[in-house]
Scaffold this motif. Structure first.
Motif, short mmCIF file in Angstrom:
data_model
loop_
_atom_site.label_atom_id
_atom_site.label_comp_id
_atom_site.label_asym_id
_atom_site.label_seq_id
_atom_site.Cartn_x
_atom_site.Cartn_y
_atom_site.Cartn_z
N ALA A 70 -33.45 92.75 -14.44
CA ALA A 70 -33.45 93.98 -15.25
C ALA A 70 -34.82 94.62 -15.24
O ALA A 70 -34.96 95.85 -15.12
CB ALA A 70 -33.03 93.67 -16.69
N MET A 71 -35.85 93.77 -15.31
CA MET A 71 -37.22 94.30 -15.30
C MET A 71 -37.49 95.00 -13.97
O MET A 71 -38.04 96.11 -13.94
CB MET A 71 -38.20 93.16 -15.51
N LEU B 123 -35.85 98.33 -13.84
CA LEU B 123 -36.56 99.35 -14.63
C LEU B 123 -37.82 99.82 -13.91
O LEU B 123 -38.16 101.01 -13.95
CB LEU B 123 -36.91 98.78 -16.02
N ILE B 124 -38.51 98.88 -13.24
CA ILE B 124 -39.71 99.27 -12.49
C ILE B 124 -39.33 100.22 -11.36
O ILE B 124 -39.95 101.27 -11.15
CB ILE B 124 -40.45 98.03 -11.96
#
Lengths: 501, 146
Positions: free
Chosen positions: B76-77, B80-81
């Motif tokens: 998920a990170m 988002l990046i």
């Protein structure tokens, strides 16, 4: 009679059709934000700040809108506490203790109405308290020099760290993270870049909005991914909503007492609404004795924390407006809003821009009445909002956060920072490190350092100047007491566990 | 126990690095008695002391998610990046639909509702931001619209 004149000025601002509309929209949005589990007042206000900025609202309108959202979220927090046993935000935790049992016994409607009325009483009384106390405190605040301000900032960090968290060391670390981040960028005094690591993007410093939205909103997404959005389904059915007059009347003294307790708790810098609802509930519980049946779904157990919570929300505005020191996480976010709008809170705000202060106070009174009307007859609409599934809500919140931050500067770097703060927020909350001191540190770090440096310029480097006036000494003592005392009171102040099914 | 100790150690390292870099801050000739270094060093010192407390008096461990969930969080990170980088060059609608869809799927793993909420959020929010709030968003990248 000065107050009445000022109020008349305030109402002339607040009753303009446009401002009134903003207040109503704000109340509606705020109640929804408060009701949605996992989207509390701090989150909600933080996400909306960049958007109000792009709407091009003037300072008063923006302030009216956001404080209406703030009050609305305080009202809304009770809905998910009562129906789902999930507090929408931390202060609403105490409402679950009696609200959920009452809802489970088939009286969800009664619980919602009682808590709505209690919210109204708490918020109304504390707005009046704010009206009376804030101008007085603003006059005292003129006596504050840099040494007093430095001590005051320290007091805010100490009480916040001491009361709002379970571990002083962790709260201190959180404050230091915030203060440390605030130092990044060009130094105001010398004009030299500090701690930027040569990165040009960091020369301006880190925008507190980026940090707030990251720590609150983005971190929430990670938590929902971890839990797969469990517990977002409707727990208790809501039947017909009637107004239980006798029960409301029976809690009138409880509401009054709880409002007083909550208001005072709200004024303490750094303590805020969680402490307000907690103290209100606990004092009523011990006042009523064991026979009253607190914890089994009694009206007083619902009225006390809700009145306390909303009274604290108003109380927290007192130090925020007069001294520029927020009393809670959400007022920290409101302080961020003021700074974005180029309004410097403090004693001069009351003399230089009375239309902002009194317009705000008048619209709080209006918002309160609007909220009561919305939250009692129309509560079913907000209950329906709870049915929005987490798998639509959270991606939506994330996307709104991205667009909001992107609209601030149009730079991908801020977005990356926001994601980084989201990850930081997740790790900190997992480890039980409070995140509000981080925000407070970023917001106040610059001012705190300025106060220290100015004090040292005045005294030519003599450190004892920091303790040279009675006010400063008092603040230092309060700061130390606020930080140390909770260590010994921990067993007394132990938070009750949530009701489990 | 272990998590707090590790975190304390990380904070300690960071605080020491912070103090070290604070000593390198250039002072200008217009220096006040405190100067630009003192406050950062003070903050670093308090953080270092608190981290030592954390190392020597750790709290019980929190409940960490299992490896699989950790992977999901990490993914998920990354998404988002990637979204942060994609928003400007690729326009609003396509990256938003993909990112919102993935996040939705991660919260509740059902493909159809996730895809629908991704597309719906992306178009709905675009209309809201562009026409109701008047933000200058670009719907599609130039090379698609021509």
């Amino acid at each position: 009679m000065e107050i009445l004149e000022n109020l008349a000025l305030g109402f002339s601002v607040a009753l303009s059709p446009y401002t009134l509309m903003l207040a109503i929209v704000g109340c509606f949005l705020g109640t929804i934000i408060g009701a949605l589990p996992g989207l509390g007042p701090s989150n909600g206000v933080a996400i909306l700040i960049p958007l109000t900025f792009t709407l091009g609202l003037d300072a008063t309108s923006a302030l009216v809108l956001m404080t209406a959202v703030y009050y609305g979220a305080m009202y809304g927090g009770r809905i998910s506490s009562i129906l789902l046993n999930i507090p929408g935000d931390e202060p609403a935790l105490m409402t679950t203790l009696d609200g959920y049992p009452m809802a489970k016994s088939g009286r969800a409607g009664d619980a919602l109405v009682i808590s709505g009325v209690a919210s109204f009483v708490g918020a109304f009384l504390s707005t009046i308290g704010l009206m009376l106390l804030a101008p007085m405190l603003a006059r005292v605040a003129y006596l504050f020099g840099p040494a007093e301000y430095f001590a005051l900032y320290l007091l805010a960090f100490c009480t916040l760290g001491g009361m709002a968290s379970n571990n002083q060391a962790k709260a201190a670390i959180a404050s230091c993270i915030g203060l440390g981040i605030a130092m990044i960028g060009v130094d105001n005094n010398s004009g030299m870049p500090r701690l930027t690591g040569g990165n040009l993007h960091l020369m301006d410093g880190i925008d507190f909005l980026v940090a707030i939205v990251g720590l609150f909103a983005i971190a929430e997404v990670f938590f929902f991914i971890e839990s797969h959005g469990k517990g977002s389904a409707i727990g208790v059915k809501l039947g017909k909503v009637k107004i239980p007059w006798p029960e409301i009347m029976s809690t009138k003294w409880t509401m009054l007492r709880a409002s007083g307790v909550g208001f005072i708790a709200g004024i303490l810098p750094g303590a805020g609404a969680s402490l307000g609802s907690f103290l209100a509930y606990m004092s009523e519980k011990s006042f009523a004795g064991d026979k009253a049946g607190f914890g089994t779904g009694v009206a007083k157990g619902i009225a006390a924390p809700e009145a306390g919570n909303n009274a604290a929300a108003g109380g927290a505005l007192v130090p925020m407006l007069t001294l520029g020191v927020p009393g809670s996480g959400t007022t920290a976010v409101l302080l961020a809003l003021l700074m974005t709008l180029n309004i410097t809170p403090g004693p001069t705000l009351f003399t230089d821009r009375p239309e902002v202060v009194w317009g705000l106070i008048a619209s709080l009174l209006i918002a309160n009445i609007v909220l009561l009307l919305m939250n009692v007859p129309m509560v079913k609409i907000f209950v329906r909002v709870l049915q929005v599934p987490a798998w639509v809500l959270l991606p939506g919140v994330t996307m709104i956060s991205f667009v909001g931050i992107y609209s601030l500067s149009g730079s991908y770097f801020d977005l990356l920072l926001m994601v980084a703060f989201g990850v930081l927020g997740y790790v900190l909350r997992k480890l039980d490190v409070p995140t509000v001191p981080v925000i407070l540190g970023i917001l106040l770090g610059g001012n705190m350092e300025d106060a220290l440096r100015r004090a040292m310029v005045l005294s030519d480097g003599d450190a004892t100047y920091l303790f040279s006036t009675p006010i400063a000494i008092g603040l230092w003592l309060a700061a130390i007491a606020g930080f140390v005392a909770p260590m010994f009171l921990r067993s007394v102040l132990k938070k009750p566990q949530r009701v489990t099914d | 126990m272990a998590s707090d100790r590790i975190f304390g150690l990380v904070v300690l390292m960071a605080a020491l690095a912070y103090i070290a870099s604070a000593t390198q801050i250039q002072t200008s000739f217009l220096a006040d008695p405190v100067g630009p270094k003192t406050f950062p060093i003070l903050v670093g010192t308090v953080a270092a002391i608190s981290s030592l407390v954390m190392i020597f008096r750790p709290d019980p461990d929190p409940e960490w998610p299992d490896k699989f969930t950790f992977g999901a969080l990490f993914f998920a990170m990354l998404v988002l990046i990637a979204y942060a980088y994609a928003l400007k060059p690729l326009g609003f609608i396509i990256p938003t639909a993909i990112t919102a869809g993935i996040l939705s799927y991660q919260i509740s793993p059902r493909i159809k509702p996730a895809a629908l909420s991704g597309v719906g959020l992306s178009i709905g929010l675009f209309i809201l931001f562009k026409f109701a709030l008047g933000l200058g968003l670009i719907a599609f990248p130039k090379f698609l619209v021509g």
